[in-house]
Design a protein around this motif. Structure first.
Motif, short mmCIF file in Angstrom:
data_model
loop_
_atom_site.label_atom_id
_atom_site.label_comp_id
_atom_site.label_asym_id
_atom_site.label_seq_id
_atom_site.Cartn_x
_atom_site.Cartn_y
_atom_site.Cartn_z
N MET A 1 52.63 101.80 51.24
CA MET A 1 53.04 101.87 49.84
C MET A 1 53.45 100.47 49.38
N LEU A 2 52.96 100.05 48.26
CA LEU A 2 53.25 98.74 47.71
C LEU A 2 54.67 98.66 47.17
N GLU A 3 55.35 97.54 47.47
CA GLU A 3 56.71 97.32 46.98
C GLU A 3 56.73 96.02 46.18
N ILE A 4 57.31 96.06 45.00
CA ILE A 4 57.51 94.87 44.18
C ILE A 4 59.00 94.57 44.20
N THR A 5 59.38 93.42 44.76
CA THR A 5 60.79 93.06 44.89
C THR A 5 60.95 91.56 44.65
N PRO A 6 62.19 91.15 44.36
CA PRO A 6 62.44 89.71 44.25
C PRO A 6 62.20 89.03 45.60
N ALA A 7 61.67 87.83 45.53
CA ALA A 7 61.43 87.04 46.74
C ALA A 7 62.74 86.45 47.24
N THR A 8 62.72 86.02 48.49
CA THR A 8 63.87 85.37 49.11
C THR A 8 63.41 84.03 49.70
N PRO A 9 64.34 83.16 50.06
CA PRO A 9 63.93 81.89 50.68
C PRO A 9 63.06 82.08 51.93
N ALA A 10 63.26 83.14 52.67
CA ALA A 10 62.44 83.39 53.86
C ALA A 10 60.97 83.61 53.52
N ASP A 11 60.68 83.97 52.27
CA ASP A 11 59.31 84.24 51.83
C ASP A 11 58.55 82.98 51.42
N LEU A 12 59.22 81.84 51.33
CA LEU A 12 58.60 80.64 50.77
C LEU A 12 57.28 80.25 51.42
N PRO A 13 57.15 80.24 52.74
CA PRO A 13 55.84 79.87 53.32
C PRO A 13 54.70 80.79 52.87
N ALA A 14 54.95 82.09 52.85
CA ALA A 14 53.91 83.03 52.43
C ALA A 14 53.58 82.86 50.95
N LEU A 15 54.59 82.65 50.13
CA LEU A 15 54.36 82.47 48.70
C LEU A 15 53.61 81.17 48.44
N SER A 16 53.97 80.12 49.13
CA SER A 16 53.28 78.85 48.97
C SER A 16 51.81 78.97 49.38
N ALA A 17 51.55 79.74 50.42
CA ALA A 17 50.16 79.96 50.84
C ALA A 17 49.37 80.66 49.74
N LEU A 18 49.99 81.63 49.06
CA LEU A 18 49.31 82.29 47.95
C LEU A 18 49.05 81.31 46.81
N ILE A 19 50.03 80.46 46.50
CA ILE A 19 49.83 79.47 45.45
C ILE A 19 48.70 78.52 45.82
N THR A 20 48.62 78.14 47.08
CA THR A 20 47.52 77.28 47.53
C THR A 20 46.17 77.95 47.27
N SER A 21 46.08 79.26 47.51
CA SER A 21 44.82 79.96 47.25
C SER A 21 44.53 80.00 45.75
N LEU A 22 45.56 80.09 44.93
CA LEU A 22 45.38 80.07 43.48
C LEU A 22 44.89 78.69 43.04
N PHE A 23 45.51 77.64 43.55
CA PHE A 23 45.12 76.29 43.15
C PHE A 23 43.70 75.95 43.58
N ALA A 24 43.18 76.63 44.58
CA ALA A 24 41.78 76.42 44.98
C ALA A 24 40.83 76.85 43.87
N LEU A 25 41.29 77.75 42.99
CA LEU A 25 40.48 78.22 41.86
C LEU A 25 40.70 77.40 40.60
N GLU A 26 41.75 76.59 40.60
CA GLU A 26 42.13 75.87 39.39
C GLU A 26 42.07 74.36 39.64
N PRO A 27 41.02 73.72 39.14
CA PRO A 27 40.81 72.30 39.45
C PRO A 27 41.88 71.35 38.89
N ASP A 28 42.72 71.82 38.00
CA ASP A 28 43.77 70.96 37.44
C ASP A 28 44.90 70.71 38.43
N PHE A 29 44.96 71.48 39.51
CA PHE A 29 46.08 71.39 40.44
C PHE A 29 45.58 71.11 41.85
N ALA A 30 46.33 70.31 42.56
CA ALA A 30 46.05 70.05 43.97
C ALA A 30 47.15 70.71 44.79
#
Length: 143
Positions: free
Chosen positions: A1-30
């Motif tokens: 079951m999917l849970e939507i919750t506020p992130a915590t500092p422990a989540d930062l590596p996983a969240l940053s990895a998702l942002i990296t995948s997003l930036f791969a689609l957006e040429p304005d960001f490295a």
């Protein structure tokens, strides 16, 4: 079951990895893990004006900490409204979970938070070349 919750500092590596995948689609960001985590830390440190949401699927063995999506929302002053506006960005869902309602659930949760904080309007940032994201936002009525 999917849970939507506020992130915590422990989540930062996983969240940053998702942002990296997003930036791969957006040429304005490295992608830059250090900058991405610094920006997320800034938002986590100011819960009155910003929120970092994570979508967790406990059954997602391929996702770090089960995190399959994220979204950030911040309050900004709207001169058009004379009130707060919610500004959403960094909306990203893991490829394995796209089309399953994860993005919609994140946006819905961000809208609820923004309204509770006094926002009378919602805005979002999206790269003009990210056509799948633009189509998604159009389906949600952000046109």
């Amino acid at each position: 079951m999917l849970e939507i919750t506020p992130a915590t500092p422990a989540d930062l590596p996983a969240l940053s990895a998702l942002i990296t995948s997003l930036f791969a689609l957006e040429p304005d960001f490295a992608p830059n893990d250090a900058k991405q985590q610094a920006g997320l830390r800034m938002q986590l440190a100011d819960p009155e004006r910003s929120l970092v949401l994570k979508a967790v699927d406990p059954a997602a063995a391929d996702a770090e900490r089960g995190i399959v999506g994220m979204l950030t929302v911040q309050l900004v002053a709207s001169t058009a409204e004379g009130a707060w506006s919610g500004l959403m960005e960094d909306v990203v869902v893991a490829a394995t979970h796209r089309g399953l309602g994860v993005g919609r659930a994140l946006v819905d949760a961000a809208e609820v938070w923004a309204v509770k904080k006094g926002a009378t309007r919602m805005q979002l940032l999206a790269d003009k070349e990210n056509s799948p994201a633009l189509a998604f936002y159009d389906r949600l009525g952000y046109n």
